[in-house]
Design a protein around this motif. Structure first.
Motif, PDB file in Angstrom:
ATOM      1  N   ILE A 182      40.684  26.429  44.019  1.00  0.00           N
ATOM      2  CA  ILE A 182      42.023  26.013  43.477  1.00  0.00           C
ATOM      3  C   ILE A 182      41.870  24.446  43.531  1.00  0.00           C
ATOM      4  O   ILE A 182      41.774  24.118  44.873  1.00  0.00           O
ATOM      5  N   GLN A 213      46.348  20.822  42.851  1.00  0.00           N
ATOM      6  CA  GLN A 213      47.421  21.957  42.419  1.00  0.00           C
ATOM      7  C   GLN A 213      47.950  22.679  43.685  1.00  0.00           C
ATOM      8  O   GLN A 213      49.423  23.033  43.648  1.00  0.00           O
ATOM      9  N   TYR A 262      50.892  20.683  44.608  1.00  0.00           N
ATOM     10  CA  TYR A 262      51.931  20.353  43.626  1.00  0.00           C
ATOM     11  C   TYR A 262      52.679  21.839  44.091  1.00  0.00           C
ATOM     12  O   TYR A 262      54.055  21.646  44.045  1.00  0.00           O
ATOM     13  N   ALA A 263      52.067  22.967  44.281  1.00  0.00           N
ATOM     14  CA  ALA A 263      52.787  24.181  44.673  1.00  0.00           C
ATOM     15  C   ALA A 263      53.631  24.167  46.044  1.00  0.00           C
ATOM     16  O   ALA A 263      54.644  24.528  46.221  1.00  0.00           O
ATOM     17  N   ASP A 318      56.621  23.443  43.082  1.00  0.00           N
ATOM     18  CA  ASP A 318      56.280  23.985  42.073  1.00  0.00           C
ATOM     19  C   ASP A 318      55.930  25.251  41.927  1.00  0.00           C
ATOM     20  O   ASP A 318      54.943  26.004  42.233  1.00  0.00           O
ATOM     21  N   LEU A 371      53.541  27.283  39.610  1.00  0.00           N
ATOM     22  CA  LEU A 371      52.069  27.217  39.845  1.00  0.00           C
ATOM     23  C   LEU A 371      51.841  28.071  40.864  1.00  0.00           C
ATOM     24  O   LEU A 371      50.788  28.502  41.227  1.00  0.00           O
ATOM     25  N   LYS A 410      51.419  31.327  39.526  1.00  0.00           N
ATOM     26  CA  LYS A 410      50.076  31.521  38.618  1.00  0.00           C
ATOM     27  C   LYS A 410      49.022  31.755  39.681  1.00  0.00           C
ATOM     28  O   LYS A 410      47.956  32.480  39.664  1.00  0.00           O
ATOM     29  N   ILE A 411      48.941  30.805  40.936  1.00  0.00           N
ATOM     30  CA  ILE A 411      47.892  30.990  41.818  1.00  0.00           C
ATOM     31  C   ILE A 411      47.930  32.455  42.442  1.00  0.00           C
ATOM     32  O   ILE A 411      46.788  33.020  42.846  1.00  0.00           O
ATOM     33  N   GLN A 460      46.383  34.935  40.199  1.00  0.00           N
ATOM     34  CA  GLN A 460      44.844  34.912  40.173  1.00  0.00           C
ATOM     35  C   GLN A 460      44.310  35.542  41.341  1.00  0.00           C
ATOM     36  O   GLN A 460      43.132  35.972  41.048  1.00  0.00           O
TER      37      GLN A 460
END
Length: 230
Positions: free
Chosen positions: A107, A111, A114-115, A119, A122, A125-126, A129
């Motif tokens: 990753i 990102q 930001y998480a 966020d 996000l 989403k991570i 994944q």
């Protein structure tokens, strides 16, 4: 999965990450009704314990950024001191933990930042994944003070906070913080020790995401236990 125990009663676990409720598929009479003794109640509790033992703790991902003496927040390539402390606590309680080192390799660094900065979409989403059911994101800071009493010893104070987010719906199910102060002649070593202790405290506070509460046809287990002890 439903299973029959305790004189033909059918129980089923309704599991969430905050509460685990035991409900009766076909409600029998109240366990305190006339003609049903303590042996029946104990049998019901044994059946519930069997089902609870089959339920699992959620798979957890832990990402914590660290900052020392006002430096910019860092996400280390491997595990940070704080991440290691938190993960060790979760592993000791039989949680499955996603390899954060592997996550960081795949990753983008921005990102992850930001998480950490809020966020949540996000973060979810991570988590998805990597098949994590709970994503724990947080920050840890260490601030050294002036030397103590004209000695070479410094007092290092840490603050950390984190939130636990469900990956399936983005719900924040826990927000916790922890702090610690350590004294040491070496600022870096003192910060590491303080991060370790604060990390353990934070993990213990967050561990409530795996805690359960039992309810049997409207009667809590504590009340049933009290009845048995009478």
């Amino acid at each position: 999965m439903p299973a029959k125990y305790a004189k033909g009663r059918e129980w089923v676990i309704l599991r969430s990450f905050k509460v685990c409720v035991i409900a009766v598929r076909q409600p029998p009479k109240s366990p305190f009704s006339k003609g049903e003794g303590l042996d029946d109640i104990k049998g019901d509790l044994e059946a519930i314990n069997v089902l609870l033992s089959r339920s699992h703790n959620p798979r957890v991902m832990v990402i914590i950024g660290e900052s020392v003496a006002g430096e910019k927040l860092k996400i280390y390539e491997g595990l940070s001191i704080t991440e290691t402390a938190i993960i060790d606590q979760f592993l000791s309680k039989n949680f499955k933990v996603i390899d954060a080192g592997m996550v960081k390799k795949t990753i983008e660094h921005d990102q992850l930042l930001y998480a950490l900065e809020g966020d949540n979409a996000l973060a979810v989403k991570i988590g998805l994944q990597y098949n994590a059911e709970i994503v724990i994101m947080g920050k840890a800071t260490a601030d050294p003070s002036e030397n103590i009493m004209e000695t070479s010893i410094k007092s290092i104070h840490t603050n950390m906070s984190a939130k636990a987010i469900r990956s399936d719906n983005g719900e924040i199910i826990a927000t916790e913080s922890a702090s610690c102060t350590k004294a040491h002649v070496n600022e870096s070593i003192g910060a590491h020790k303080a991060f370790q202790e604060s990390g353990k405290k934070l993990a213990d506070a967050l561990m409530k995401i795996g805690n359960v509460m039992i309810e049997v046809t409207g009667v809590t287990q504590n009340k049933i236990d009290a009845k048995i002890k009478e």
